[in-house]
Scaffold this motif. Structure first.
Motif, PDB file in Angstrom:
ATOM      1  N   PRO A  60      -6.838  -9.017 -13.122  1.00  0.00           N
ATOM      2  CA  PRO A  60      -6.264  -8.725 -11.807  1.00  0.00           C
ATOM      3  C   PRO A  60      -4.767  -8.530 -11.971  1.00  0.00           C
ATOM      4  CG  PRO A  60      -7.712 -10.632 -11.709  1.00  0.00           C
ATOM      5  CD  PRO A  60      -7.504 -10.326 -13.147  1.00  0.00           C
ATOM      6  N   ARG A 104     -10.445  -6.428  -3.053  1.00  0.00           N
ATOM      7  CA  ARG A 104      -9.097  -6.484  -2.496  1.00  0.00           C
ATOM      8  C   ARG A 104      -8.020  -6.558  -3.566  1.00  0.00           C
ATOM      9  NH1 ARG A 104      -9.021 -11.226   1.825  1.00  0.00           N
ATOM     10  NH2 ARG A 104      -6.926 -10.370   2.106  1.00  0.00           N
ATOM     11  N   ARG A 105      -8.439  -6.504  -4.832  1.00  0.00           N
ATOM     12  CA  ARG A 105      -7.510  -6.728  -5.929  1.00  0.00           C
ATOM     13  C   ARG A 105      -7.193  -5.453  -6.694  1.00  0.00           C
ATOM     14  NH1 ARG A 105      -5.209 -11.849  -5.680  1.00  0.00           N
ATOM     15  NH2 ARG A 105      -6.806 -13.297  -4.899  1.00  0.00           N
ATOM     16  N   SER A 144      -6.482  -1.452  -5.052  1.00  0.00           N
ATOM     17  CA  SER A 144      -7.719  -1.647  -4.313  1.00  0.00           C
ATOM     18  C   SER A 144      -8.145  -0.366  -3.590  1.00  0.00           C
ATOM     19  CB  SER A 144      -7.566  -2.785  -3.307  1.00  0.00           C
ATOM     20  OG  SER A 144      -6.514  -2.505  -2.401  1.00  0.00           O
ATOM     21  N   TYR A 200      -2.043  -8.885 -10.319  1.00  0.00           N
ATOM     22  CA  TYR A 200      -1.024  -9.847  -9.874  1.00  0.00           C
ATOM     23  C   TYR A 200      -1.433 -11.292 -10.092  1.00  0.00           C
ATOM     24  CZ  TYR A 200       0.748  -5.590  -7.794  1.00  0.00           C
ATOM     25  OH  TYR A 200       1.203  -4.314  -7.611  1.00  0.00           O
TER      26      TYR A 200
END
Length: 112
Positions: free
Chosen positions: A96, A30-31, A52, A98
């Motif tokens: 990642p 999801r990243r 993602s 964010y």
């Protein structure tokens, strides 16, 4: 959370490498993920990002030479680096996009 980058090495100008970064401890699928690099004496800079969903974007200075990709089944993000130049020398890190998380980088040295 662990971010383990590998695949660096010493190559001649024009050479290629495939960098890998195995990610654990977060919901990788999801990243969005990014690769950064840091040359000696310089600030860390963004190289490439992959969402993602697989959309990609690149810094202007690597456009057409580097390719970011991901394998969600392996929780791994890759950076294929081609047509390497001496100015590409530095430590390469994945993170990642964010999140403020940094792992161990992998060193790329381009020299004749």
């Amino acid at each position: 959370v662990q971010l383990q980058a590998s695949g660096g090495g010493s190559v001649q100008p024009g050479g290629s490498l495939r960098l890998s970064c195995v990610v654990s401890g977060i919901d990788f699928n999801r990243r969005a993920m990014s690769w950064y690099r840091q040359a000696p004496g310089k600030q860390r800079e963004l190289v490439a990002t992959i969402t993602s969903a697989g959309s990609t974007r690149y810094a202007d200075y690597v456009q057409g030479r580097f390719t970011i990709s991901r394998d969600n089944a392996k929780d791994t993000v890759y950076l294929q680096v081609n047509s390497l130049k001496p100015e590409d020398t530095g430590s390469y890190y994945c993170k990642p996009t964010y999140l403020t998380l940094w792992g161990q980088g992998t060193q790329v040295t381009v020299s004749s």
